[in-house]
Design a protein around this motif. Structure first.
Motif, PDB file in Angstrom:
ATOM      1  N   ASP A 104       0.864  -1.172   0.000  1.00 26.63           N
ATOM      2  CA  ASP A 104       0.000   0.000   0.000  1.00 26.63           C
ATOM      3  C   ASP A 104       0.904   1.226   0.000  1.00 26.63           C
ATOM      4  OD1 ASP A 104      -1.700   2.155   0.554  1.00 26.63           O
ATOM      5  OD2 ASP A 104      -3.023   0.922   1.780  1.00 26.63           O
ATOM      6  N   ASP A 105       1.246   1.672  -1.203  1.00 21.73           N
ATOM      7  CA  ASP A 105       2.172   2.796  -1.342  1.00 21.73           C
ATOM      8  C   ASP A 105       1.633   4.081  -0.730  1.00 21.73           C
ATOM      9  OD1 ASP A 105       3.395   1.750  -4.592  1.00 21.73           O
ATOM     10  OD2 ASP A 105       4.084   1.239  -2.584  1.00 21.73           O
ATOM     11  N   ALA A 106       0.310   4.251  -0.731  1.00 23.59           N
ATOM     12  CA  ALA A 106      -0.269   5.470  -0.151  1.00 23.59           C
ATOM     13  C   ALA A 106       0.003   5.509   1.353  1.00 23.59           C
ATOM     14  CB  ALA A 106      -1.765   5.544  -0.440  1.00 23.59           C
ATOM     15  N   LEU A 107      -0.207   4.384   2.023  1.00 27.00           N
ATOM     16  CA  LEU A 107       0.002   4.325   3.469  1.00 27.00           C
ATOM     17  C   LEU A 107       1.479   4.438   3.832  1.00 27.00           C
ATOM     18  CD1 LEU A 107      -1.061   3.924   6.340  1.00 27.00           C
ATOM     19  CD2 LEU A 107      -0.980   1.468   5.940  1.00 27.00           C
ATOM     20  N   THR A 108       2.319   3.617   3.206  1.00 28.85           N
ATOM     21  CA  THR A 108       3.743   3.662   3.564  1.00 28.85           C
ATOM     22  C   THR A 108       4.376   4.976   3.104  1.00 28.85           C
ATOM     23  OG1 THR A 108       4.328   2.384   1.581  1.00 28.85           O
ATOM     24  CG2 THR A 108       4.025   1.154   3.642  1.00 28.85           C
ATOM     25  N   GLY A 109       3.887   5.531   2.002  1.00 27.56           N
ATOM     26  CA  GLY A 109       4.376   6.839   1.555  1.00 27.56           C
ATOM     27  C   GLY A 109       4.042   7.930   2.558  1.00 27.56           C
ATOM     28  N   ALA A 110       2.838   7.867   3.119  1.00 23.20           N
ATOM     29  CA  ALA A 110       2.439   8.855   4.132  1.00 23.20           C
ATOM     30  C   ALA A 110       3.311   8.726   5.387  1.00 23.20           C
ATOM     31  CB  ALA A 110       0.963   8.682   4.476  1.00 23.20           C
ATOM     32  N   LEU A 111       3.636   7.492   5.766  1.00 21.36           N
ATOM     33  CA  LEU A 111       4.506   7.291   6.923  1.00 21.36           C
ATOM     34  C   LEU A 111       5.912   7.834   6.654  1.00 21.36           C
ATOM     35  CD1 LEU A 111       3.422   3.680   7.912  1.00 21.36           C
ATOM     36  CD2 LEU A 111       2.943   5.795   9.180  1.00 21.36           C
ATOM     37  N   ARG A 112       6.410   7.575   5.464  1.00 19.02           N
ATOM     38  CA  ARG A 112       7.732   8.081   5.071  1.00 19.02           C
ATOM     39  C   ARG A 112       7.747   9.611   5.107  1.00 19.02           C
ATOM     40  NH1 ARG A 112      11.617   5.443   2.527  1.00 19.02           N
ATOM     41  NH2 ARG A 112      10.226   3.760   1.876  1.00 19.02           N
ATOM     42  N   GLU A 113       6.708  10.224   4.535  1.00 18.30           N
ATOM     43  CA  GLU A 113       6.610  11.684   4.514  1.00 18.30           C
ATOM     44  C   GLU A 113       6.519  12.261   5.923  1.00 18.30           C
ATOM     45  OE1 GLU A 113       3.390  12.796   1.928  1.00 18.30           O
ATOM     46  OE2 GLU A 113       4.317  11.759   0.217  1.00 18.30           O
ATOM     47  N   ALA A 114       5.789  11.592   6.817  1.00 16.24           N
ATOM     48  CA  ALA A 114       5.679  12.069   8.202  1.00 16.24           C
ATOM     49  C   ALA A 114       7.046  12.049   8.887  1.00 16.24           C
ATOM     50  CB  ALA A 114       4.677  11.216   8.980  1.00 16.24           C
ATOM     51  N   GLY A 115       7.818  11.003   8.654  1.00 21.83           N
ATOM     52  CA  GLY A 115       9.158  10.926   9.225  1.00 21.83           C
ATOM     53  C   GLY A 115      10.066  12.005   8.678  1.00 21.83           C
ATOM     54  N   GLN A 116       9.987  12.232   7.367  1.00 25.91           N
ATOM     55  CA  GLN A 116      10.812  13.264   6.745  1.00 25.91           C
ATOM     56  C   GLN A 116      10.395  14.651   7.219  1.00 25.91           C
ATOM     57  OE1 GLN A 116      10.112  12.088   2.689  1.00 25.91           O
ATOM     58  NE2 GLN A 116      11.936  10.768   2.640  1.00 25.91           N
ATOM     59  N   ALA A 117       9.087  14.869   7.409  1.00 27.09           N
ATOM     60  CA  ALA A 117       8.607  16.155   7.910  1.00 27.09           C
ATOM     61  C   ALA A 117       9.102  16.416   9.332  1.00 27.09           C
ATOM     62  CB  ALA A 117       7.075  16.198   7.864  1.00 27.09           C
ATOM     63  N   ALA A 118       9.363  15.334  10.078  1.00 27.94           N
ATOM     64  CA  ALA A 118       9.889  15.477  11.442  1.00 27.94           C
ATOM     65  C   ALA A 118      11.409  15.633  11.441  1.00 27.94           C
ATOM     66  CB  ALA A 118       9.480  14.266  12.281  1.00 27.94           C
ATOM     67  N   GLY A 119      12.007  15.693  10.245  1.00 29.13           N
ATOM     68  CA  GLY A 119      13.431  15.932  10.149  1.00 29.13           C
ATOM     69  C   GLY A 119      14.299  14.694  10.005  1.00 29.13           C
ATOM     70  N   TYR A 120      13.697  13.542   9.782  1.00 25.08           N
ATOM     71  CA  TYR A 120      14.466  12.310   9.631  1.00 25.08           C
ATOM     72  C   TYR A 120      14.796  12.075   8.156  1.00 25.08           C
ATOM     73  CZ  TYR A 120      13.908  10.873  14.459  1.00 25.08           C
ATOM     74  OH  TYR A 120      13.987  10.798  15.817  1.00 25.08           O
ATOM     75  N   ALA A 121      15.977  11.546   7.914  1.00 24.16           N
ATOM     76  CA  ALA A 121      16.407  11.215   6.558  1.00 24.16           C
ATOM     77  C   ALA A 121      16.415   9.699   6.406  1.00 24.16           C
ATOM     78  CB  ALA A 121      17.798  11.779   6.295  1.00 24.16           C
ATOM     79  N   GLU A 122      16.351   9.242   5.183  1.00 21.36           N
ATOM     80  CA  GLU A 122      16.384   7.811   4.877  1.00 21.36           C
ATOM     81  C   GLU A 122      15.363   7.027   5.705  1.00 21.36           C
ATOM     82  OE1 GLU A 122      20.290   6.081   4.500  1.00 21.36           O
ATOM     83  OE2 GLU A 122      21.147   8.042   4.070  1.00 21.36           O
ATOM     84  N   VAL A 123      14.153   7.546   5.752  1.00 23.56           N
ATOM     85  CA  VAL A 123      13.071   6.924   6.516  1.00 23.56           C
ATOM     86  C   VAL A 123      12.653   5.631   5.827  1.00 23.56           C
ATOM     87  CG1 VAL A 123      10.701   7.217   7.310  1.00 23.56           C
ATOM     88  CG2 VAL A 123      12.281   9.152   7.366  1.00 23.56           C
ATOM     89  N   ARG A 124      12.510   4.581   6.627  1.00 22.47           N
ATOM     90  CA  ARG A 124      12.106   3.262   6.121  1.00 22.47           C
ATOM     91  C   ARG A 124      10.942   2.778   6.972  1.00 22.47           C
ATOM     92  NH1 ARG A 124      13.498  -1.858   7.907  1.00 22.47           N
ATOM     93  NH2 ARG A 124      14.856  -0.894   9.426  1.00 22.47           N
ATOM     94  N   PRO A 125       9.717   2.861   6.447  1.00 22.93           N
ATOM     95  CA  PRO A 125       8.578   2.379   7.228  1.00 22.93           C
ATOM     96  C   PRO A 125       8.670   0.876   7.493  1.00 22.93           C
ATOM     97  CG  PRO A 125       7.826   3.754   5.422  1.00 22.93           C
ATOM     98  CD  PRO A 125       9.292   3.479   5.191  1.00 22.93           C
ATOM     99  N   VAL A 126       8.396   0.502   8.726  1.00 22.18           N
ATOM    100  CA  VAL A 126       8.311  -0.901   9.129  1.00 22.18           C
ATOM    101  C   VAL A 126       6.921  -1.066   9.716  1.00 22.18           C
ATOM    102  CG1 VAL A 126       9.214  -2.713  10.619  1.00 22.18           C
ATOM    103  CG2 VAL A 126      10.782  -1.046   9.597  1.00 22.18           C
ATOM    104  N   VAL A 127       6.058  -1.766   8.974  1.00 22.33           N
ATOM    105  CA  VAL A 127       4.669  -1.908   9.398  1.00 22.33           C
ATOM    106  C   VAL A 127       4.353  -3.392   9.533  1.00 22.33           C
ATOM    107  CG1 VAL A 127       2.261  -1.354   8.888  1.00 22.33           C
ATOM    108  CG2 VAL A 127       4.082   0.214   8.157  1.00 22.33           C
ATOM    109  N   GLU A 128       3.958  -3.785  10.730  1.00 22.87           N
ATOM    110  CA  GLU A 128       3.584  -5.170  10.997  1.00 22.87           C
ATOM    111  C   GLU A 128       2.236  -5.182  11.705  1.00 22.87           C
ATOM    112  OE1 GLU A 128       6.714  -7.150  13.135  1.00 22.87           O
ATOM    113  OE2 GLU A 128       8.237  -6.498  11.703  1.00 22.87           O
ATOM    114  N   LEU A 129       1.334  -5.968  11.171  1.00 24.39           N
ATOM    115  CA  LEU A 129       0.024  -6.144  11.774  1.00 24.39           C
ATOM    116  C   LEU A 129      -0.074  -7.577  12.269  1.00 24.39           C
ATOM    117  CD1 LEU A 129      -2.081  -4.434   8.972  1.00 24.39           C
ATOM    118  CD2 LEU A 129      -1.296  -3.419  11.118  1.00 24.39           C
ATOM    119  N   ARG A 130      -0.487  -7.735  13.503  1.00 26.05           N
ATOM    120  CA  ARG A 130      -0.589  -9.071  14.093  1.00 26.05           C
ATOM    121  C   ARG A 130      -2.055  -9.420  14.272  1.00 26.05           C
ATOM    122  NH1 ARG A 130       4.556 -10.886  15.405  1.00 26.05           N
ATOM    123  NH2 ARG A 130       3.515 -12.691  16.238  1.00 26.05           N
ATOM    124  N   GLY A 131      -2.348 -10.671  14.125  1.00 25.96           N
ATOM    125  CA  GLY A 131      -3.714 -11.164  14.280  1.00 25.96           C
ATOM    126  C   GLY A 131      -3.749 -12.639  13.967  1.00 25.96           C
TER     127      GLY A 131
END
Length: 156
Positions: free
Chosen positions: A122-149
């Motif tokens: 889901d590029d929209a979701l992981t892209g939004a997470l990447r952008e949020a990290g970059q907006a907070a001043g982080y570089a080379e942001v790599r989203p790690v998303v794990e859902l358990r169930g």
């Protein structure tokens, strides 16, 4: 909720997967050594996330001589950096990437009962997470998303 954006990547298996991984690694300037090949082949044998210790133990048994988990960890780290494998952070385990060379952030679904792991893109979701990290001043942001169930089989 965001709609999942599907990728048009080719899923590989068997010898085709090993060949695709080797080509991808070499294209990125890395060597495909005998030990890297053995680690990749062992990782590819598993449909569920597997630890570096399990890989080292299985290789040791097959070779008849000890393979150090540290060596396996170093190789797996290369595989993760070069997109040949994914690390399941919550389990400290690894899963082969069946489409090496395709760069995107996976969202992993992990079954709490049987340990199965699947992924969705889901590029929209992981892209939004990447952008949020970059907006907070982080570089080379790599989203790690794990859902358990519970997977479909275990929830029955």
């Amino acid at each position: 909720m965001a709609t999942a954006h599907k990728h048009t990547h080719r899923e590989h298996e068997g010898e085709a997967l090993i060949d695709a991984a080797r080509r991808s690694l070499e294209t990125q300037g890395e060597r495909w050594t005998g030990m890297r090949s053995e680690v990749f082949e062992e990782l590819a044998r598993h449909s569920r996330p597997v630890s570096a210790y399990d890989i080292a133990e299985n290789l040791s048994n097959r070779r008849g001589s000890r393979v150090a988990p540290n060596s396996v960890y170093r190789i797996l780290d290369i595989f993760v950096r070069k997109n040949l494998a994914n690390r399941i952070e919550s389990a400290n385990a690894f899963l082969v990437n069946s489409h090496p060379g395709c760069r995107h952030d996976c969202i992993f679904l992990i079954c709490d009962d049987c340990g199965a792991a699947d992924h969705v893109d889901d590029d929209a979701l992981t892209g939004a997470l990447r952008e949020a990290g970059q907006a907070a001043g982080y570089a080379e942001v790599r989203p790690v998303v794990e859902l358990r169930g519970l997977c479909a089989a275990c929830s029955k």
